[in-house]
Write a protein that holds these residues in place. Sequence first.
Motif, PDB file in Angstrom:
ATOM      1  N   CYS A  67       3.336 -13.351  -1.481  1.00 58.64           N
ATOM      2  CA  CYS A  67       3.425 -12.023  -0.880  1.00 58.64           C
ATOM      3  C   CYS A  67       4.394 -12.061   0.293  1.00 58.64           C
ATOM      4  CB  CYS A  67       2.040 -11.571  -0.418  1.00 58.64           C
ATOM      5  SG  CYS A  67       2.048  -9.914   0.303  1.00 58.64           S
ATOM      6  N   LYS A  68       5.454 -11.249   0.223  1.00 55.39           N
ATOM      7  CA  LYS A  68       6.422 -11.182   1.314  1.00 55.39           C
ATOM      8  C   LYS A  68       5.818 -10.492   2.534  1.00 55.39           C
ATOM      9  CE  LYS A  68      10.657 -10.915  -1.451  1.00 55.39           C
ATOM     10  NZ  LYS A  68      11.838 -10.100  -1.771  1.00 55.39           N
ATOM     11  N   THR A  69       4.922  -9.569   2.319  1.00 55.41           N
ATOM     12  CA  THR A  69       4.366  -8.788   3.420  1.00 55.41           C
ATOM     13  C   THR A  69       3.440  -9.611   4.301  1.00 55.41           C
ATOM     14  OG1 THR A  69       4.517  -6.801   2.051  1.00 55.41           O
ATOM     15  CG2 THR A  69       3.134  -6.673   4.014  1.00 55.41           C
ATOM     16  N   CYS A  70       2.466 -10.290   3.692  1.00 60.10           N
ATOM     17  CA  CYS A  70       1.496 -11.041   4.507  1.00 60.10           C
ATOM     18  C   CYS A  70       1.778 -12.533   4.522  1.00 60.10           C
ATOM     19  CB  CYS A  70       0.064 -10.756   4.065  1.00 60.10           C
ATOM     20  SG  CYS A  70      -0.336 -11.271   2.396  1.00 60.10           S
ATOM     21  N   GLY A  71       2.761 -12.992   3.760  1.00 57.79           N
ATOM     22  CA  GLY A  71       3.138 -14.395   3.772  1.00 57.79           C
ATOM     23  C   GLY A  71       2.186 -15.310   3.045  1.00 57.79           C
TER      24      GLY A  71
ATOM     25  N   ARG B  18      -2.617  -4.678  -0.118  1.00 58.53           N
ATOM     26  CA  ARG B  18      -2.271  -3.292   0.202  1.00 58.53           C
ATOM     27  C   ARG B  18      -2.223  -3.127   1.707  1.00 58.53           C
ATOM     28  NH1 ARG B  18      -1.111  -0.361  -4.149  1.00 58.53           N
ATOM     29  NH2 ARG B  18      -2.256  -0.938  -5.987  1.00 58.53           N
ATOM     30  N   ASN B  19      -1.333  -2.262   2.154  1.00 61.99           N
ATOM     31  CA  ASN B  19      -1.273  -1.893   3.561  1.00 61.99           C
ATOM     32  C   ASN B  19      -2.399  -0.919   3.865  1.00 61.99           C
ATOM     33  OD1 ASN B  19       1.191  -3.347   4.190  1.00 61.99           O
ATOM     34  ND2 ASN B  19       2.225  -1.824   2.919  1.00 61.99           N
TER      35      ASN B  19
ATOM     36  N   ASP C 178      -2.285   2.058   4.688  1.00 61.48           N
ATOM     37  CA  ASP C 178      -2.043   3.386   4.108  1.00 61.48           C
ATOM     38  C   ASP C 178      -2.173   3.400   2.583  1.00 61.48           C
ATOM     39  OD1 ASP C 178       0.246   2.080   3.258  1.00 61.48           O
ATOM     40  OD2 ASP C 178       1.646   3.470   4.220  1.00 61.48           O
ATOM     41  N   GLY C 179      -2.507   2.245   1.991  1.00 61.92           N
ATOM     42  CA  GLY C 179      -2.693   2.157   0.547  1.00 61.92           C
ATOM     43  C   GLY C 179      -1.452   1.723  -0.219  1.00 61.92           C
ATOM     44  N   SER C 180      -0.311   1.665   0.453  1.00 60.71           N
ATOM     45  CA  SER C 180       0.914   1.242  -0.231  1.00 60.71           C
ATOM     46  C   SER C 180       0.853  -0.260  -0.514  1.00 60.71           C
ATOM     47  CB  SER C 180       2.143   1.589   0.608  1.00 60.71           C
ATOM     48  OG  SER C 180       2.112   0.893   1.839  1.00 60.71           O
ATOM     49  N   PRO C 181       1.460  -0.674  -1.623  1.00 62.93           N
ATOM     50  CA  PRO C 181       1.371  -2.096  -2.006  1.00 62.93           C
ATOM     51  C   PRO C 181       2.270  -2.981  -1.154  1.00 62.93           C
ATOM     52  CG  PRO C 181       2.718  -0.899  -3.572  1.00 62.93           C
ATOM     53  CD  PRO C 181       2.168   0.119  -2.614  1.00 62.93           C
ATOM     54  N   HIS C 182       1.857  -4.233  -1.006  1.00 61.51           N
ATOM     55  CA  HIS C 182       2.699  -5.235  -0.371  1.00 61.51           C
ATOM     56  C   HIS C 182       3.867  -5.554  -1.306  1.00 61.51           C
ATOM     57  CE1 HIS C 182      -0.616  -7.145   2.380  1.00 61.51           C
ATOM     58  NE2 HIS C 182      -0.385  -5.878   2.648  1.00 61.51           N
ATOM     59  N   VAL C 183       4.877  -6.203  -0.769  1.00 62.80           N
ATOM     60  CA  VAL C 183       6.038  -6.613  -1.554  1.00 62.80           C
ATOM     61  C   VAL C 183       5.850  -8.079  -1.941  1.00 62.80           C
ATOM     62  CG1 VAL C 183       8.545  -6.921  -1.521  1.00 62.80           C
ATOM     63  CG2 VAL C 183       7.496  -4.992  -0.301  1.00 62.80           C
ATOM     64  N   ALA C 184       6.076  -8.390  -3.209  1.00 64.66           N
ATOM     65  CA  ALA C 184       5.862  -9.756  -3.695  1.00 64.66           C
ATOM     66  C   ALA C 184       7.175 -10.412  -4.098  1.00 64.66           C
ATOM     67  CB  ALA C 184       4.919  -9.746  -4.896  1.00 64.66           C
ATOM     68  N   HIS C 185       7.208 -11.726  -3.994  1.00 66.21           N
ATOM     69  CA  HIS C 185       8.295 -12.510  -4.564  1.00 66.21           C
ATOM     70  C   HIS C 185       8.039 -12.581  -6.069  1.00 66.21           C
ATOM     71  CE1 HIS C 185      10.238 -14.162  -0.977  1.00 66.21           C
ATOM     72  NE2 HIS C 185       9.044 -14.218  -0.434  1.00 66.21           N
TER      73      HIS C 185
END
Length: 163
Positions: free
Chosen positions: A10-14, A40-41, A43-50
């Motif tokens: 996960c790029k967002t949370c590492g 998920r953030n 606001d419900g939007s998905p995290h960005v993944a590698h």
Amino acid sequence: MAENIRLLLCKTCGSMEELPDYEGDPRQDFLLDTLVKRHRNSDGSPHVAHPMLRVEKRHWDSPSTREEIIKRIRDSTGHTGFDPAFYDAKNTFQEDAMTCWQQHNRSITCSDWCTDKKRLTPDTAAERKAAGLPKYRSAKDIYLCHFCPVANAVRRAAHDKAA
């Protein structure tokens, strides 16, 4: 053929999470769906993944080789300066199953064994309801129980009881 595991990065949370290999229809990959819906953030939007990585299980099971794999992944994905332990891989399902087992007093007589609340299902309830479909069920249901550290002992005890 070599047995593999997959790594969800996960790029967002590492985070880096391990899950069993799967080569079937991606729409039927319920374990991946279960992990992804946790990313998920607020606001419900998905995290960005590698992109998903596949690693041979025999290499992953070797501690020294695993360290080198994780180091190479960190280096190639842009190590951000966090402590390297932040990027350590975890097997979410095994950790969740271990927590469950501890909540059941580390017993092999589990009252929750393969019950509905332990079934790992895709997060499609709203879409199924909107389409007029029943709740999700599959002949290939996967339960958190399958990752339990005493899964074999529980299966054996249930088989012995039925016999």
